[in-house]
Write an enzyme that holds these catalytic residues in place. Structure first.
Site, PDB file in Angstrom:
ATOM      1  N   HIS A  47       4.100  22.331  35.458  1.00 22.38           N
ATOM      2  CA  HIS A  47       4.836  21.193  35.995  1.00 22.38           C
ATOM      3  C   HIS A  47       5.684  20.611  34.872  1.00 22.38           C
ATOM      4  CE1 HIS A  47       1.911  20.211  39.542  1.00 22.38           C
ATOM      5  NE2 HIS A  47       2.167  21.503  39.444  1.00 22.38           N
ATOM      6  N   GLU A  49       6.048  17.661  33.703  1.00 21.87           N
ATOM      7  CA  GLU A  49       5.326  16.752  32.808  1.00 21.87           C
ATOM      8  C   GLU A  49       4.494  17.505  31.790  1.00 21.87           C
ATOM      9  OE1 GLU A  49       5.413  16.785  36.195  1.00 21.87           O
ATOM     10  OE2 GLU A  49       4.625  14.920  36.983  1.00 21.87           O
ATOM     11  N   CYS A  77       1.295  14.248  39.811  1.00 32.23           N
ATOM     12  CA  CYS A  77       0.099  14.662  40.549  1.00 32.23           C
ATOM     13  C   CYS A  77      -1.130  14.312  39.702  1.00 32.23           C
ATOM     14  CB  CYS A  77       0.162  16.163  40.831  1.00 32.23           C
ATOM     15  SG  CYS A  77      -0.087  17.200  39.365  1.00 32.23           S
ATOM     16  N   CYS A  80      -1.212  16.144  36.279  1.00 33.50           N
ATOM     17  CA  CYS A  80      -0.247  15.624  35.310  1.00 33.50           C
ATOM     18  C   CYS A  80      -0.645  14.227  34.838  1.00 33.50           C
ATOM     19  CB  CYS A  80       1.149  15.633  35.901  1.00 33.50           C
ATOM     20  SG  CYS A  80       1.781  17.312  36.140  1.00 33.50           S
TER      21      CYS A  80
END
Length: 143
Positions: A47, A49, A77, A80
């Site tokens: 992801h 992040e 999420c 993260c």
């Protein structure tokens, strides 16, 4: 947030879910920027992040990034959010809310959990309409 939005647009062009992130050092320097790369890297943890946190930690030679600001186009999420907490990031700014998979204001609410060791300051809705529109357009094209 403009850099994060540009990373999200680039992710969409690669066929990735359009989420972008940028990490800013306490002195105002851009330390890392990335868009989602889960499909490209065949890595469910890639992801935006996580990618910027990994790059910044590697550059700093530390697993902690106190005083840093993280800008993300979508509410992180739970995975993260946990990484943000573990890295001790000072402030989180995000655009669109994620009622389905969010981990900050929705769902797991990681920073509110009693086992959370560090919670950053959180600012939501930053360029949220643009980020949300980008996500809706991306998913509408795939239906």
């Amino acid at each position: 947030m403009e850099i994060a939005l540009a990373e999200a647009r680039a992710a969409a062009l690669r066929g990735e879910v359009p989420v972008g992130a940028v990490l800013i050092a306490p002195d105002g320097r851009v330390v890392a920027q990335a868009g989602n790369r889960t499909r490209e890297l065949s890595d469910p943890t890639a992801h935006a992040e996580v990618l910027v946190i990994r790059a910044a930690c590697a550059a700093a030679g530390s697993e902690r990034l106190p005083g840093h600001d993280l800008y993300v186009t979508l509410e992180p999420c739970p995975m993260c959010a946990a990484a943000i907490s573990a890295a001790r990031i000072g402030r989180l700014y995000y655009g669109a809310a994620d009622p389905k998979s969010g981990g900050v204001a929705f769902g797991a609410r990681v920073f509110s959990h009693p086992q959370c060791h560090h919670a950053p300051e959180v600012y939501d809705g930053i360029a949220g309409a643009e980020a949300e529109a980008m996500l809706k357009t991306f998913f509408a094209a795939r239906r």
